[in-house]
Design a protein around this motif. Structure first.
Motif, PDB file in Angstrom:
ATOM      1  N   PRO A   1       0.740  -1.363   0.054  1.00  0.00           N
ATOM      2  CA  PRO A   1       0.052  -0.008  -0.095  1.00  0.00           C
ATOM      3  C   PRO A   1       0.877   1.170  -0.109  1.00  0.00           C
ATOM      4  CG  PRO A   1       0.150  -0.949   2.234  1.00  0.00           C
ATOM      5  CD  PRO A   1       0.983  -1.853   1.305  1.00  0.00           C
ATOM      6  N   GLY A   2       0.226   2.204   0.046  1.00  0.00           N
ATOM      7  CA  GLY A   2       0.733   3.607  -0.145  1.00  0.00           C
ATOM      8  C   GLY A   2       0.622   4.395  -1.216  1.00  0.00           C
ATOM      9  N   GLU A   3       1.321   5.620  -1.292  1.00  0.00           N
ATOM     10  CA  GLU A   3       1.076   6.632  -2.379  1.00  0.00           C
ATOM     11  C   GLU A   3       1.447   5.905  -3.712  1.00  0.00           C
ATOM     12  OE1 GLU A   3       3.214  10.694  -3.237  1.00  0.00           O
ATOM     13  OE2 GLU A   3       2.574  10.718  -1.108  1.00  0.00           O
ATOM     14  N   SER A   4       2.655   5.183  -3.825  1.00  0.00           N
ATOM     15  CA  SER A   4       2.670   4.374  -5.199  1.00  0.00           C
ATOM     16  C   SER A   4       2.571   2.900  -4.879  1.00  0.00           C
ATOM     17  CB  SER A   4       4.134   4.606  -5.701  1.00  0.00           C
ATOM     18  OG  SER A   4       4.438   6.192  -6.104  1.00  0.00           O
ATOM     19  N   ALA A   5       0.992   2.612  -4.938  1.00  0.00           N
ATOM     20  CA  ALA A   5       0.705   1.267  -4.402  1.00  0.00           C
ATOM     21  C   ALA A   5       1.128   0.195  -5.408  1.00  0.00           C
ATOM     22  CB  ALA A   5      -0.943   0.931  -4.284  1.00  0.00           C
ATOM     23  N   GLU A   6       1.391  -0.939  -5.090  1.00  0.00           N
ATOM     24  CA  GLU A   6       1.850  -2.095  -5.881  1.00  0.00           C
ATOM     25  C   GLU A   6       1.164  -3.370  -5.549  1.00  0.00           C
ATOM     26  OE1 GLU A   6       6.163  -2.695  -5.749  1.00  0.00           O
ATOM     27  OE2 GLU A   6       6.400  -0.929  -6.893  1.00  0.00           O
ATOM     28  N   VAL A   7       0.903  -4.246  -6.461  1.00  0.00           N
ATOM     29  CA  VAL A   7       0.587  -5.730  -6.326  1.00  0.00           C
ATOM     30  C   VAL A   7       1.496  -6.417  -7.257  1.00  0.00           C
ATOM     31  CG1 VAL A   7      -1.172  -7.147  -6.279  1.00  0.00           C
ATOM     32  CG2 VAL A   7      -1.985  -4.757  -5.994  1.00  0.00           C
ATOM     33  N   ARG A   8       2.006  -7.414  -6.580  1.00  0.00           N
ATOM     34  CA  ARG A   8       3.093  -8.400  -7.167  1.00  0.00           C
ATOM     35  C   ARG A   8       2.595  -9.839  -7.108  1.00  0.00           C
ATOM     36  NH1 ARG A   8       8.585  -6.223  -3.841  1.00  0.00           N
ATOM     37  NH2 ARG A   8       8.328  -4.171  -4.563  1.00  0.00           N
ATOM     38  N   TRP A   9       3.381 -10.439  -8.300  1.00  0.00           N
ATOM     39  CA  TRP A   9       2.945 -11.754  -8.554  1.00  0.00           C
ATOM     40  C   TRP A   9       4.257 -12.673  -8.939  1.00  0.00           C
ATOM     41  CZ3 TRP A   9      -0.485  -8.189  -9.972  1.00  0.00           C
ATOM     42  CH2 TRP A   9      -1.904  -8.333  -9.563  1.00  0.00           C
ATOM     43  N   ALA A  10       4.909 -12.952  -7.717  1.00  0.00           N
ATOM     44  CA  ALA A  10       6.374 -13.508  -7.918  1.00  0.00           C
ATOM     45  C   ALA A  10       6.419 -14.718  -8.676  1.00  0.00           C
ATOM     46  CB  ALA A  10       7.017 -13.687  -6.663  1.00  0.00           C
ATOM     47  N   GLY A  11       7.399 -14.987  -9.731  1.00  0.00           N
ATOM     48  CA  GLY A  11       7.679 -16.371 -10.339  1.00  0.00           C
ATOM     49  C   GLY A  11       9.026 -16.594  -9.917  1.00  0.00           C
ATOM     50  N   ALA A  12       9.381 -17.584 -10.654  1.00  0.00           N
ATOM     51  CA  ALA A  12      11.012 -18.253 -10.227  1.00  0.00           C
ATOM     52  C   ALA A  12      12.017 -17.246 -10.466  1.00  0.00           C
ATOM     53  CB  ALA A  12      10.863 -19.395 -11.073  1.00  0.00           C
ATOM     54  N   GLU A  13      11.661 -16.589 -11.775  1.00  0.00           N
ATOM     55  CA  GLU A  13      12.950 -15.815 -11.991  1.00  0.00           C
ATOM     56  C   GLU A  13      12.596 -14.130 -12.006  1.00  0.00           C
ATOM     57  OE1 GLU A  13      16.171 -16.649 -12.676  1.00  0.00           O
ATOM     58  OE2 GLU A  13      15.556 -18.638 -11.912  1.00  0.00           O
ATOM     59  N   ALA A  14      11.210 -13.754 -12.110  1.00  0.00           N
ATOM     60  CA  ALA A  14      10.710 -12.455 -12.258  1.00  0.00           C
ATOM     61  C   ALA A  14       9.435 -12.312 -11.821  1.00  0.00           C
ATOM     62  CB  ALA A  14      10.686 -12.194 -13.543  1.00  0.00           C
ATOM     63  N   THR A  15       9.138 -11.205 -11.691  1.00  0.00           N
ATOM     64  CA  THR A  15       7.872 -10.847 -10.760  1.00  0.00           C
ATOM     65  C   THR A  15       6.947  -9.890 -11.433  1.00  0.00           C
ATOM     66  OG1 THR A  15       8.682 -11.098  -8.676  1.00  0.00           O
ATOM     67  CG2 THR A  15       6.838  -9.641  -8.758  1.00  0.00           C
ATOM     68  N   ILE A  16       5.983 -10.084 -11.720  1.00  0.00           N
ATOM     69  CA  ILE A  16       4.931  -9.166 -12.485  1.00  0.00           C
ATOM     70  C   ILE A  16       4.445  -8.174 -11.415  1.00  0.00           C
ATOM     71  CG2 ILE A  16       2.579  -8.797 -13.554  1.00  0.00           C
ATOM     72  CD1 ILE A  16       4.145 -10.535 -15.307  1.00  0.00           C
ATOM     73  N   VAL A  17       4.353  -6.897 -11.762  1.00  0.00           N
ATOM     74  CA  VAL A  17       4.158  -5.816 -10.564  1.00  0.00           C
ATOM     75  C   VAL A  17       3.041  -4.875 -11.235  1.00  0.00           C
ATOM     76  CG1 VAL A  17       5.185  -3.949  -9.290  1.00  0.00           C
ATOM     77  CG2 VAL A  17       6.433  -6.020  -9.679  1.00  0.00           C
ATOM     78  N   LEU A  18       2.133  -4.660 -10.784  1.00  0.00           N
ATOM     79  CA  LEU A  18       1.155  -3.433 -11.051  1.00  0.00           C
ATOM     80  C   LEU A  18       1.308  -2.477 -10.260  1.00  0.00           C
ATOM     81  CD1 LEU A  18      -1.370  -3.125 -13.061  1.00  0.00           C
ATOM     82  CD2 LEU A  18      -2.734  -3.795 -11.183  1.00  0.00           C
ATOM     83  N   SER A  19       1.535  -1.190 -10.680  1.00  0.00           N
ATOM     84  CA  SER A  19       1.691  -0.067 -10.076  1.00  0.00           C
ATOM     85  C   SER A  19       0.705   1.136 -10.411  1.00  0.00           C
ATOM     86  CB  SER A  19       3.042   0.558 -10.265  1.00  0.00           C
ATOM     87  OG  SER A  19       3.926  -0.501  -9.978  1.00  0.00           O
ATOM     88  N   ASP A  20       0.242   1.803  -9.221  1.00  0.00           N
ATOM     89  CA  ASP A  20      -0.730   2.826  -9.222  1.00  0.00           C
ATOM     90  C   ASP A  20       0.551   3.876  -9.334  1.00  0.00           C
ATOM     91  OD1 ASP A  20      -2.364   4.954  -8.919  1.00  0.00           O
ATOM     92  OD2 ASP A  20      -3.179   4.411  -7.351  1.00  0.00           O
ATOM     93  N   LEU A  21       0.519   4.787 -10.288  1.00  0.00           N
ATOM     94  CA  LEU A  21       1.528   5.721 -10.324  1.00  0.00           C
ATOM     95  C   LEU A  21       0.701   7.141 -10.100  1.00  0.00           C
ATOM     96  CD1 LEU A  21       4.091   4.553 -12.956  1.00  0.00           C
ATOM     97  CD2 LEU A  21       3.999   4.261 -10.557  1.00  0.00           C
ATOM     98  N   ASP A  22      -0.409   7.152  -9.634  1.00  0.00           N
ATOM     99  CA  ASP A  22      -0.960   8.634  -9.409  1.00  0.00           C
ATOM    100  C   ASP A  22      -1.686   8.962 -10.548  1.00  0.00           C
ATOM    101  OD1 ASP A  22      -1.891  10.606  -7.585  1.00  0.00           O
ATOM    102  OD2 ASP A  22      -0.502  11.834  -8.388  1.00  0.00           O
ATOM    103  N   ILE A  23      -1.076   9.113 -11.915  1.00  0.00           N
ATOM    104  CA  ILE A  23      -1.652   9.629 -12.886  1.00  0.00           C
ATOM    105  C   ILE A  23      -1.611   8.626 -14.020  1.00  0.00           C
ATOM    106  CG2 ILE A  23      -1.544  11.929 -12.396  1.00  0.00           C
ATOM    107  CD1 ILE A  23       0.832  12.053 -14.437  1.00  0.00           C
TER     108      ILE A  23
END
Length: 163
Positions: free
Chosen positions: A114-136
Motif C-alpha cells: 500500500p501507499g502513495e505508489s501502491a503495488e500488487v506483485r505476482w512473483a515467479g521463479a525468475e521474475a515478478t509481475i508488478v502492477l503499480s498505481d503511479l497517481d496519474i
C-alpha cells in the motif's frame, strides 16, 4: 480532455500471462524481437535501455538492463489522467479493477504494497509481475527478482534513514 484509454480486464490478464511466460531476464539484444511479438514499436535504444511505444504513445514502455541483460520492463497500461481529483479517482479505480482482474487470472498476489505508489506483485521463479498505481497512470512491469530485491532493500534503507 480526450477519451481516457485503459486496457480491459481481458487485455491486462492476457498481457500479464504473456509476460509471465517470457524468458526473463534476457539479453537486451532480444528485446526488439520480443517487442515485435507484442506489437510494440522500438523508439530508441542505448547500451543499457530500450524505449518503446507499447500502444499508449511515446515512451509508454521501457526496458532497463544490467551488463547487457534486460532486467526490468515497464509498460503503461492506461493513458495519463488529469492531475486533479477526478483524474486521481479514475486512475485508482482502474488500478483496483486491474488488480482484481489479475488476481482472477494469475492467482493471489505474493505481495500487496500500500501507499502513495501502491503495488500488487505476482512473483515467479525468475521474475515478478508488478502492477503499480503511479497517481496519474497505471503501469505493469516484469522485473527480474534480483533487481526487485535490490530495489526493496534500497527502499528499506531509505525508510530507516540510512541513505
Amino acid at each position: 480532455m480526450t477519451e481516457w484509454r485503459a486496457l480491459s480486464d481481458d487485455e491486462i490478464v492476457e498481457l500479464a500471462g504473456r509476460l509471465r511466460s517470457a524468458k526473463w531476464p534476457c539479453p537486451l539484444d532480444d528485446i526488439p524481437e520480443l517487442a515485435a511479438t507484442f506489437g510494440w514499436k522500438v523508439e530508441s535504444s542505448r547500451p543499457e535501455w530500450i524505449r518503446l511505444d507499447s500502444g499508449f504513445g511515446r515512451a509508454s514502455g521501457m526496458v532497463e538492463a544490467d551488463d547487457g541483460t534486460a532486467v526490468e520492463l515497464t509498460l503503461q497500461v492506461t493513458d495519463f489522467a488529469d492531475k486533479d481529483e477526478a483524474g486521481r479517482a479514475q486512475t485508482l479505480d482502474t488500478f483496483v479493477r486491474m488488480a482484481n482482474a489479475l488476481t482472477g487470472g494469475l492467482g493471489e498476489p505474493t505481495a500487496r504494497i500500500p501507499g502513495e505508489s501502491a503495488e500488487v506483485r505476482w512473483a515467479g521463479a525468475e521474475a515478478t509481475i508488478v502492477l503499480s498505481d503511479l497517481d496519474i497512470t497505471v503501469q505493469l512491469a516484469l522485473i527480474a527478482n534480483s533487481r526487485l530485491a535490490a530495489h526493496d532493500r534500497t527502499i528499506d534503507l531509505q525508510e530507516q534513514g540510512l541513505i
